[in-house]
Motif scaffolding. Structure first.
Motif, PDB file in Angstrom:
ATOM      1  N   UNK A  15      -0.424  -0.785 -12.575  1.00 21.70           N
ATOM      2  CA  UNK A  15      -1.649  -0.928 -11.784  1.00 21.70           C
ATOM      3  C   UNK A  15      -1.687  -2.306 -11.125  1.00 21.70           C
ATOM      4  N   UNK A  16      -1.383  -3.338 -11.900  1.00 20.94           N
ATOM      5  CA  UNK A  16      -1.425  -4.695 -11.349  1.00 20.94           C
ATOM      6  C   UNK A  16      -0.436  -4.852 -10.203  1.00 20.94           C
ATOM      7  N   UNK A  17       0.792  -4.408 -10.418  1.00 21.97           N
ATOM      8  CA  UNK A  17       1.817  -4.545  -9.382  1.00 21.97           C
ATOM      9  C   UNK A  17       1.465  -3.698  -8.164  1.00 21.97           C
ATOM     10  N   UNK A  18       1.120  -2.435  -8.394  1.00 18.57           N
ATOM     11  CA  UNK A  18       0.851  -1.531  -7.282  1.00 18.57           C
ATOM     12  C   UNK A  18      -0.329  -1.957  -6.445  1.00 18.57           C
ATOM     13  N   UNK A  19      -1.436  -2.319  -7.097  1.00 13.99           N
ATOM     14  CA  UNK A  19      -2.641  -2.672  -6.352  1.00 13.99           C
ATOM     15  C   UNK A  19      -2.523  -4.043  -5.693  1.00 13.99           C
ATOM     16  N   UNK A  20      -1.854  -4.981  -6.360  1.00 15.27           N
ATOM     17  CA  UNK A  20      -1.685  -6.298  -5.751  1.00 15.27           C
ATOM     18  C   UNK A  20      -0.794  -6.212  -4.516  1.00 15.27           C
ATOM     19  N   UNK A  21       0.366  -5.598  -4.656  1.00 18.13           N
ATOM     20  CA  UNK A  21       1.284  -5.498  -3.522  1.00 18.13           C
ATOM     21  C   UNK A  21       0.719  -4.597  -2.426  1.00 18.13           C
ATOM     22  N   UNK A  22       0.125  -3.481  -2.831  1.00 17.00           N
ATOM     23  CA  UNK A  22      -0.414  -2.556  -1.830  1.00 17.00           C
ATOM     24  C   UNK A  22      -1.548  -3.166  -1.027  1.00 17.00           C
ATOM     25  N   UNK A  23      -2.476  -3.852  -1.716  1.00 10.20           N
ATOM     26  CA  UNK A  23      -3.597  -4.462  -0.991  1.00 10.20           C
ATOM     27  C   UNK A  23      -3.121  -5.635  -0.149  1.00 10.20           C
ATOM     28  N   UNK A  24      -2.113  -6.355  -0.629  1.00  9.32           N
ATOM     29  CA  UNK A  24      -1.542  -7.429   0.191  1.00  9.32           C
ATOM     30  C   UNK A  24      -0.951  -6.865   1.480  1.00  9.32           C
ATOM     31  N   UNK A  25      -0.242  -5.742   1.372  1.00  4.64           N
ATOM     32  CA  UNK A  25       0.320  -5.107   2.568  1.00  4.64           C
ATOM     33  C   UNK A  25      -0.783  -4.615   3.493  1.00  4.64           C
TER      34      UNK A  25
END
Length: 245
Positions: A15-25
Motif C-alpha cells: 500500500x505504501x509503495x503503490x500509493x506513494x508512487x502512484x500519487x507522485x505520478x
C-alpha cells in the motif's frame, strides 16, 4: 467479490509503495500539464482548459495502471474513504491517506524540477500550477462544488467496480480516467476541480516550501475547502452506494 477487497487485500508495504508512487505520478503528470500551459518559455503556453482536463485524465489513467497491482490505485483520500464506507474496513485508511499525501508532495517537487528553468524565469504567482482556487470566492458554494464533483467521481468508481467485466479487463480504469476528464470539462470551472484532498494539499505544501521566484502566497485560508469538500463527497458516495446496492 469480498466487499473489503479494495481496502484490505494488500500488505501495508505494498500500500505504501503503490500509493506513494502512484500519487507522485498523478501529480507529476497532472501538475505538469498545468505548468506546461502556464509558465512562460513553455512550448505549451496558453494551450488552455482542454489540455488541462485531458492532461489530468491521462495522469489518472497512467498512475492507476502503475499502482493498481500494489495498492488498488486509490490515489485519492476521498476514494479511499468512499471504499471504506462501502466495505466497512477502515484499518488501512490512515496508511492510504498518509502515502497519498507523501506521494503528492513528491510529485509536486518533480514538477518543479522538470520545469526548473521556467520557474527560475518566473515573474508571476505560481500557486495555480500546484493547487486549485475558486473563480468566485464563497466558501459554502466552493465546498458544495467540490462535494458534487467528488461525489460523481467516487460513485462512478464504486459502480464501475460492480461490473466484473470492466474490472477483469482493466477497462474500468479507463472509464475512471474518462470520468475525471468529464468532471473537469463539466464541473471544473468554479473551483478547478480538486476532487482529491491529497492532490491539492500536498502540492500546496510543496509550493510553500520550494524556492520559486515571485511565487506569491499559498492561500492557506482556502486550503481547507479542497480537503473538506472531497471528503464529504466521498462519504456521501459510499453511503448512497450502500443504500442502493
Amino acid at each position: 467479490m469480498d466487499k473489503g477487497v479494495f481496502v484490505s487485500a494488500f500488505s501495508n508495504g505494498d500500500v505504501f509503495v503503490g500509493e506513494t508512487l502512484g500519487t507522485a505520478a498523478l501529480i507529476l503528470l497532472g501538475g505538469g500539464v498545468c505548468a506546461a500551459v502556464t509558465l512562460k518559455k513553455s512550448k505549451a503556453l496558453n494551450a488552455g482548459w482542454l489540455a488541462i482536463t485531458f492532461g489530468w485524465g491521462f495522469a489518472v489513467l497512467i498512475a492507476a495502471y502503475m499502482s493498481a497491482p500494489k495498492s488498488g490505485a486509490h490515489l485519492n483520500p476521498a476514494v479511499t474513504i468512499a471504499l471504506a464506507v462501502k466495505s466497512g474496513e477502515w484499518s488501512q485508511v490512515p496508511l492510504y491517506l498518509g502515502s497519498q499525501l507523501l506521494g503528492a508532495i513528491i510529485g509536486a517537487v518533480l514538477v518543479w524540477a522538470t520545469y526548473l528553468g521556467q520557474f527560475q524565469a518566473n515573474q508571476e504567482p505560481t500557486l495555480g500550477i500546484f493547487s486549485t482556487g475558486p473563480e468566485v470566492r464563497n466558501p459554502v458554494q466552493n465546498v458544495l462544488t467540490e462535494v458534487i464533483g467528488t461525489f460523481v467521481l467516487c460513485f462512478a468508481i464504486l459502480t464501475i467496480g460492480t461490473n466484473n467485466g470492466l474490472s477483469q479487463s482493466g477497462t474500468g480504469t479507463l472509464m475512471v480516467a474518462f470520468t475525471v476528464v468529464g468532471i473537469g470539462l463539466s464541473l471544473g470551472g468554479p473551483t478547478g476541480y480538486a476532487i482529491n484532498p491529497a492532490r491539492d494539499l500536498g502540492p500546496r505544501i510543496a509550493h510553500s516550501l520550494l524556492p520559486i521566484p515571485n511565487k506569491g502566497g499559498s492561500d492557506w485560508s482556502y486550503a481547507w475547502v479542497p480537503v473538506v469538500g472531497p471528503i464529504i463527497g466521498g462519504l456521501l458516495a459510499g453511503g448512497l452506494y450502500n443504500a442502493m446496492f
